[in-house]
Design a protein around this motif. Structure first.
Motif, mmCIF file in Angstrom:
data_model
loop_
_atom_site.group_PDB
_atom_site.id
_atom_site.type_symbol
_atom_site.label_atom_id
_atom_site.label_comp_id
_atom_site.label_asym_id
_atom_site.label_seq_id
_atom_site.Cartn_x
_atom_site.Cartn_y
_atom_site.Cartn_z
ATOM 1 N N ARG A 4 0.840 -1.199 0.000
ATOM 2 C CA ARG A 4 0.000 0.000 0.000
ATOM 3 C C ARG A 4 0.883 1.260 0.000
ATOM 4 O O ARG A 4 0.559 2.262 -0.637
ATOM 5 C CB ARG A 4 -0.917 -0.008 1.211
ATOM 6 N N GLY A 5 2.006 1.179 0.683
ATOM 7 C CA GLY A 5 2.868 2.344 0.801
ATOM 8 C C GLY A 5 3.727 2.604 -0.416
ATOM 9 O O GLY A 5 4.127 3.753 -0.659
ATOM 10 N N ASP A 6 4.048 1.548 -1.196
ATOM 11 C CA ASP A 6 4.951 1.765 -2.337
ATOM 12 C C ASP A 6 4.265 1.619 -3.691
ATOM 13 O O ASP A 6 4.934 1.471 -4.729
ATOM 14 C CB ASP A 6 6.166 0.835 -2.254
ATOM 15 N N GLY A 7 2.938 1.621 -3.696
ATOM 16 C CA GLY A 7 2.197 1.639 -4.960
ATOM 17 C C GLY A 7 1.942 0.292 -5.597
ATOM 18 O O GLY A 7 1.466 0.229 -6.732
ATOM 19 N N ARG A 8 2.217 -0.802 -4.887
ATOM 20 C CA ARG A 8 2.006 -2.139 -5.457
ATOM 21 C C ARG A 8 0.733 -2.797 -4.949
ATOM 22 O O ARG A 8 0.487 -3.970 -5.242
ATOM 23 C CB ARG A 8 3.196 -3.053 -5.119
ATOM 24 N N TYR A 9 -0.070 -2.079 -4.218
ATOM 25 C CA TYR A 9 -1.220 -2.676 -3.541
ATOM 26 C C TYR A 9 -2.208 -3.303 -4.534
ATOM 27 O O TYR A 9 -2.585 -4.476 -4.395
ATOM 28 C CB TYR A 9 -1.923 -1.624 -2.693
ATOM 29 N N ALA A 10 -2.623 -2.541 -5.530
ATOM 30 C CA ALA A 10 -3.596 -3.062 -6.492
ATOM 31 C C ALA A 10 -3.034 -4.258 -7.254
ATOM 32 O O ALA A 10 -3.748 -5.247 -7.494
ATOM 33 C CB ALA A 10 -4.012 -1.958 -7.462
ATOM 34 N N ARG A 11 -1.753 -4.197 -7.624
ATOM 35 C CA ARG A 11 -1.136 -5.306 -8.351
ATOM 36 C C ARG A 11 -1.059 -6.551 -7.481
ATOM 37 O O ARG A 11 -1.278 -7.672 -7.952
ATOM 38 C CB ARG A 11 0.253 -4.890 -8.833
ATOM 39 N N THR A 12 -0.749 -6.363 -6.197
ATOM 40 C CA THR A 12 -0.674 -7.505 -5.278
ATOM 41 C C THR A 12 -2.045 -8.156 -5.119
ATOM 42 O O THR A 12 -2.162 -9.394 -5.135
ATOM 43 C CB THR A 12 -0.148 -7.048 -3.907
ATOM 44 N N LEU A 13 -3.080 -7.356 -4.976
ATOM 45 C CA LEU A 13 -4.428 -7.920 -4.874
ATOM 46 C C LEU A 13 -4.823 -8.670 -6.144
ATOM 47 O O LEU A 13 -5.463 -9.730 -6.074
ATOM 48 C CB LEU A 13 -5.435 -6.807 -4.582
ATOM 49 N N ARG A 14 -4.444 -8.128 -7.298
ATOM 50 C CA ARG A 14 -4.772 -8.815 -8.556
ATOM 51 C C ARG A 14 -4.079 -10.170 -8.632
ATOM 52 O O ARG A 14 -4.666 -11.153 -9.108
ATOM 53 C CB ARG A 14 -4.384 -7.952 -9.753
ATOM 54 N N SER A 15 -2.829 -10.236 -8.171
ATOM 55 C CA SER A 15 -2.111 -11.515 -8.213
ATOM 56 C C SER A 15 -2.768 -12.539 -7.285
ATOM 57 O O SER A 15 -2.839 -13.732 -7.612
ATOM 58 C CB SER A 15 -0.641 -11.315 -7.845
ATOM 59 N N LEU A 16 -3.261 -12.098 -6.134
ATOM 60 C CA LEU A 16 -3.975 -13.001 -5.232
ATOM 61 C C LEU A 16 -5.293 -13.460 -5.843
ATOM 62 O O LEU A 16 -5.691 -14.621 -5.692
ATOM 63 C CB LEU A 16 -4.231 -12.307 -3.895
#
Length: 250
Positions: A146-158
């Motif tokens: 969430r802090g480094d801008g990867r939050y949405a991408r991480t959720l998509r991978s899950l």
């Protein structure tokens, strides 16, 4: 005479299973009685087997399962309330293809993570995408993302995983960010992909762990209503093994 050029060509084409099968068959005198169609069928079967094994190995590495466990090695003799018929049904993987969930609860040491890993291993063998996460570490990783801008991408991978294993949830109450994270994960997977959750806390205590009544209702409605349940009991299997080791030799 054509052995070496044929092998070279098979390797160039990436048909390593067929190349191995070619060597094996060429070394067997009885294989000379096979016709061309039979040779080709055997070589194709070798290629299929090798590709399946390589896919499984990639799936298993990516899954990062906590235990090296298989459904064939489950100990049904242990006194922990494991329903053999239910687990054998789960071992077929049909519940994953039907997009159902599985909740495994019970005290520390009764094998919750091991059983979840065994089912994850079977899903990898079935060429399904699997990932194992301990819940506290997953929440930490999502906070960092969430802090480094990867939050949405991480959720998509899950969300793309066929089976997500969330191990060791609770008993600590969730904070506001963790509640939202869990809701996002469950919402993305609702009736689309499967989840295994393991916890020391009984399911009827999960509402309190989540905290916010509105979010708890949303999460549990999506997580619990189509889920199989394994409710384990008894003493820690690790303690039992230690006791056996401590017994004097006779």
């Amino acid at each position: 005479m054509l052995t070496h050029p044929t092998l070279d060509l098979l390797h160039i084409l990436g048909l390593n299973g067929m190349a191995k099968g070619f060597i094996d068959l060429n070394a067997q005198p009885e294989a000379r009685t096979l016709d061309h169609a039979e040779w080709l069928a055997l070589l194709l079967e070798q290629e299929k087997t090798l590709r399946q094994q390589l896919r499984f190995e990639r799936r298993a590495r990516t899954a990062k399962l906590r235990h090296t466990a298989t459904v064939e090695d489950v100990d049904y003799r242990a006194v922990r309330g494991l329903d053999r018929s239910l687990f054998l049904k789960l071992a077929t993987g049909d519940w994953i293809r039907a997009r159902h969930n599985l909740l495994i609860t019970g005290p520390c040491g009764v094998g919750k993570s091991w059983l979840a890993s065994a089912l994850g291993h079977r899903a990898c063998r079935d060429d399904l995408a699997v990932a194992y996460h301990r819940v506290p570490r997953l929440f930490t990783a999502l906070a960092t993302a969430r802090g480094d801008g990867r939050y949405a991408r991480t959720l998509r991978s899950l969300a793309r995983l066929d089976l997500l294993i969330l191990d060791d949830w609770g008993p600590e109450p969730l904070n506001a960010d963790q509640r939202r994270d869990l809701l996002e994960i469950v919402e993305d997977r609702y009736e689309a992909r499967s989840i295994i959750v393991t916890s020391q806390m009984p399911v009827d205590h999960w509402y309190e762990i989540i905290g916010s009544p509105t979010i708890a209702d949303a999460i549990l409605d999506r997580l619990v209503h189509n889920a199989y349940r394994i409710e384990l009991t008894g003493e820690s299997l690790r303690k039992a093994k230690r006791a056996d080791l401590d017994q004097p030799a006779t």
